[in-house]
Design an enzyme around this catalytic site. Structure first.
Site, short mmCIF file in Angstrom:
data_model
loop_
_atom_site.label_atom_id
_atom_site.label_comp_id
_atom_site.label_asym_id
_atom_site.label_seq_id
_atom_site.Cartn_x
_atom_site.Cartn_y
_atom_site.Cartn_z
N TYR A 141 0.81 -1.21 0.00
CA TYR A 141 0.00 0.00 0.00
C TYR A 141 0.85 1.27 0.00
CZ TYR A 141 -4.17 -2.80 1.07
OH TYR A 141 -5.22 -3.70 1.03
N LYS A 192 3.09 -15.38 2.42
CA LYS A 192 3.06 -16.13 1.16
C LYS A 192 4.51 -16.43 0.79
CE LYS A 192 0.64 -17.97 -2.20
NZ LYS A 192 -0.13 -19.22 -1.96
N ASP A 224 -3.53 -17.94 1.61
CA ASP A 224 -4.69 -18.59 0.99
C ASP A 224 -5.26 -19.66 1.92
OD1 ASP A 224 -2.25 -19.87 0.60
OD2 ASP A 224 -2.69 -20.55 -1.44
N ASP A 248 -5.69 -6.60 5.74
CA ASP A 248 -6.89 -5.90 5.27
C ASP A 248 -7.95 -6.91 4.85
OD1 ASP A 248 -8.65 -4.00 4.36
OD2 ASP A 248 -7.37 -3.24 2.76
N ASP A 252 -11.50 -8.50 7.32
CA ASP A 252 -12.88 -8.38 6.84
C ASP A 252 -13.54 -9.75 6.77
OD1 ASP A 252 -12.45 -5.69 6.64
OD2 ASP A 252 -13.18 -5.51 4.58
#
Length: 362
Positions: A141, A192, A224, A248, A252
């Protein structure tokens, strides 16, 4: 000495839900002697509409001088056609970066009164209590270079940079382990590392940090698989620590395990404990102005503010108990409403929490 809270209502439902949190703060001041003053300022789309920038200098000065920041929400379709540099979200990212708010705490707690509101079977989410620790000021980001360009073939291409320094990883790791020591003493680091060199370094540094906390169990999971496991067996997690983008997304996902994203607060802290507090949901422009938004995540964000920046766990617990009492009494906004409950609007839910607060002082 009075503490100062910078209040940034923002866009969409932001002003409505922040108003209810301030209603609770007013009750704490009048009935419980909390010494705190507030001052409001613009952020996001509202700031752009007023002064042409999503993070005005006046807001920057206010939040720097404040002891804590309470934020509503930013953004919405209205501002999507704007240049990327002045979209509402740039104001939020600028605020996080300017204050050095690198540690994002996102608890996913299922209130027992809302067990039926979760989309998962009760046995999978009953007593759910997860803390997601998200690195907030680094990663893809904020990484440079970034942008959209035309390549040698004349085709447009977008590019972003995923980058983390060892020190950035190390400091968020220490936060996660310290929190775990106060909970179930388990940390799951999500990365990852099988594909991304940046997160291979993340894993290496987390292992090194873990050696300083021999009483805390460290595990690792690819992002994942972590997304799948949050739905398959969420109670296996205690503290999850991960990078900016993965955090992020996963937070959620975890939010919906609790019945509604409207229930989850968050804290973003700097190295000294100064923080910005906000619900993890967005500005929900489709319901803005209708008085139906769930203010509980914002009220619980205020409780986190009291706990982490004001170092007042007694009052924080009082606010959280008042939320539970309002739910016990059957009050529900539309997103968590079910059979045999009282459907109420934003302001009515705030009133119910205030009433529960006042009843607790009798």
């Amino acid at each position: 000495m009075s503490k100062k809270i910078a209040v940034l209502p923002g866009d969409g439902i932001g002003p409505e839900i922040v108003a209810e949190a301030l209603k609770i703060l007013d009750c704490l001041r009048s009935d419980f002697g909390i010494d705190a003053e507030t001052e409001q300022a613009l952020i996001g789309g509202a700031a752009y509409d007023s002064v042409g920038t999503p993070f005005p200098d006046s807001t920057r000065e206010l939040v720097r001088a404040a002891d804590a920041v309470l934020l509503g929400a930013v953004g919405g379709p209205k501002w999507e056609p704007l240049d990327y540099s002045v979209r509402p979200e740039r104001g939020l990212l600028g605020l996080r970066s300017d204050l050095g708010l690198f540690a994002n705490l996102r608890p996913a707690i299922l209130y027992p009164q809302l067990l039926a509101a979760s989309t998962l079977k009760p046995e999978f989410v009953e007593n759910l209590d997860i803390m997601i620790v998200r690195e907030l000021t680094g990663g893809i980001y904020f990484g440079q270079p970034r942008g959209v360009r035309v390549n040698e073939g004349g085709e447009r291409e977008g590019f972003n940079t995923l980058i983390y320094s060892e020190s950035e990883i190390r400091r968020i790791g220490h936060i996660a382990f310290q929190i775990a020591r106060k909970r179930g003493r388990r940390v799951c680091s999500v990365d990852k590392a099988n594909v991304l060199e940046c997160t291979e370094l993340w894993r290496q540094v987390m292992i090194e940090v873990g050696k300083d906390y021999p009483d805390v169990q460290l595990s690792h999971m690819y992002v994942d698989n972590a997304a799948m496991q949050l739905v398959r067996q969420p109670k296996q997690f205690d503290v999850v620590v991960t990078d900016n983008m993965f955090g992020d997304i996963l937070s959620d996902c975890a939010a919906m395990l609790t019945g509604s994203i409207g229930m989850l607060p968050s804290a973003a802290l700097d190295a000294e404990g100064k923080g910005m507090y906000e619900p993890i949901h967005g500005s929900a422009p489709d319901i803005a102005g209708r008085g139906v938004a769930n203010p509980i995540a914002t009220v619980l964000s205020l409780a986190m503010l009291l706990r982490y920046s004001f170092h007042d766990p007694v009052t924080a617990n009082r606010v959280e108990r008042a939320v539970a009492a309002a739910l016990d009494a059957g009050y529900r906004t539309a997103d968590i409403c079910s059979e045999n409950t009282k459907r109420v609007g934003t302001a009515e839910m705030g009133d119910a929490i205030v009433a529960a607060l006042r009843a607790s002082s009798v």
